[in-house]
Design a protein around this motif. Structure first.
Motif, PDB file in Angstrom:
ATOM      1  N   ASP A  58       4.961  11.086   4.827  1.00  0.00           N
ATOM      2  CA  ASP A  58       6.420  11.214   4.888  1.00  0.00           C
ATOM      3  C   ASP A  58       6.900  12.594   4.440  1.00  0.00           C
ATOM      4  N   LEU A 108       1.159   7.194   1.995  1.00  0.00           N
ATOM      5  CA  LEU A 108       2.393   7.130   2.787  1.00  0.00           C
ATOM      6  C   LEU A 108       3.322   8.273   2.410  1.00  0.00           C
ATOM      7  N   SER A 120       5.708   0.168   7.034  1.00  0.00           N
ATOM      8  CA  SER A 120       6.785   1.163   6.992  1.00  0.00           C
ATOM      9  C   SER A 120       7.536   1.240   8.314  1.00  0.00           C
ATOM     10  N   ARG A 166       7.212   3.290  10.515  1.00  0.00           N
ATOM     11  CA  ARG A 166       7.502   4.686  10.844  1.00  0.00           C
ATOM     12  C   ARG A 166       6.371   5.362  11.608  1.00  0.00           C
TER      13      ARG A 166
END
Length: 348
Positions: A205, A201, A25, A27
């Motif tokens: 998020d 995930l 990702s 992130r």
């Protein structure tokens, strides 16, 4: 600066897939504690972007204090087979408390089998690797405030990938594939590991959407007939499901362990613990749970509409998974503890 996620159990079957998706990702910065950075499971993660391996003992309070310091979020997936039910409950609670003390913002607990709350205490369904996590997610976390440290539970059933291992078929004398389970007309809430990681995930998020959420994830409540028919439809090979005697199945399944099915779960970690269950006792309750879960209407149930809303691209059937994974029915090692048939005191 990327937010940092500590993944306890990041070298195991479940945790490694979560680590990989967090890395992909881009992130998050991911930290993975392991007893040995030289282990094959740890080495497999070394080339991932934004992933750092740390040698540590996650069953040491001193190491946990060090690990949770300056961490934004965490994913916790302890291995009850390595440490036993009582120690899994203790260390999971300790990890939660240390994470809160150290200022972690979001505590995500990778639970297992989502029937604990509905079952309650019943010796027929007694299963240490279910109750070790279930007691934490149902009884402890539910009593904790989800602020200032947010908490979420990602509850799963057996991995779809174990259709190549624990649930693999055998070939009979005619060449047909036989899926033999002591399941009667029940169902197994199988989950594809890649989708499990995608739900994890999503939790990282969307912390506000899952504040205090206990999310049960599964691909399909699959009966033995469902699995056999899916195999034939995807591969074109003849297959059938056969219900088998539970006690004979347990004896055969765990015959390679030091004391066969009478080997105690977590014995290396706590050799003198009288509460440890044997593999026979544990998996007898496990299969009884599945037997009582036919059609997503029994003890283990999930909200598939909710799962579709969260992950519209999720795999929805055993057949879809078999097709996308090029499943052949041939054996393949998935779970770390079963690769070398040893009982190891290491988190999953």
């Amino acid at each position: 600066m990327l937010p940092t996620v500590l993944v306890v159990g990041g070298t195991g079957a479940q945790g490694a897939v979560v680590v990989r998706l967090l890395s992909e990702s881009r992130r998050y910065a991911v930290k993975v504690p392991t007893r040995s950075t030289a282990s094959s499971q740890a080495v497999a993660l070394t080339d991932l972007e934004n992933v750092c391996l740390i040698e540590a003992d996650v069953f040491s309070e001193g190491d946990l204090m060090r690990l949770f310091t300056n961490i934004d979020m965490c994913y916790i997936n302890t291995n009850g087979f390595a440490i036993g039910e009582k120690n899994e409950i203790y260390w999971s609670i300790r990890m939660h408390n240390i994470a809160r003390f150290c200022g972690v913002k979001h505590f995500v607990y990778g639970g297992l089998e989502y029937g604990s709350k509905k079952v309650g205490f019943d010796p027929k369904y007694r299963c240490s690797h279910v109750e070790g996590k279930g007691n934490l997610q149902v009884n402890f976390l539910a009593s904790q405030s989800a602020s200032p440290m947010n908490w979420s539970v990602l509850c799963s059933g057996p991995y779809m990938e174990t259709l190549s291992e624990m649930f693999k078929p055998r070939k009979d004398e005619t060449g047909s594939y036989v899926f033999e389970y002591p399941l009667a007309d029940g169902a197994i809430p199988l989950i594809c590991l890649k989708d499990l990681a995608a739900y994890a995930l999503w939790m990282f998020d969307n912390p506000e959407k899952c504040r205090g959420l206990n999310l049960a994830v599964a691909t399909q409540h699959a009966s033995g007939e469902d699995i056999a028919k899916a195999f034939t439809s995807v591969t074109g090979k003849p297959a059938r499901y056969e219900d088998v005697d539970l006690e004979e199945y347990l004896t055969k399944s765990w015959k390679d362990l030091p004391n066969g099915a009478e080997t105690k779960i977590g014995v290396n970690f706590a050799p003198n613990d009288p509460t440890l269950m044997t593999y026979r006792e544990n998996f007898r309750g496990w299969w009884n749970l599945f037997r009582a879960s036919a059609g997503n209407k029994g003890l283990l149930t999930g909200d598939y509409q909710q799962l579709d809303e969260i992950l519209p691209t999720r795999i929805k059937t055993v057949a879809e998974w078999m097709k996308k994974s090029s499943y052949t029915g041939e054996p393949q090692s998935i779970l770390k503890d079963r690769v070398d048939r040893r009982i190891v005191a290491e988190t999953d």
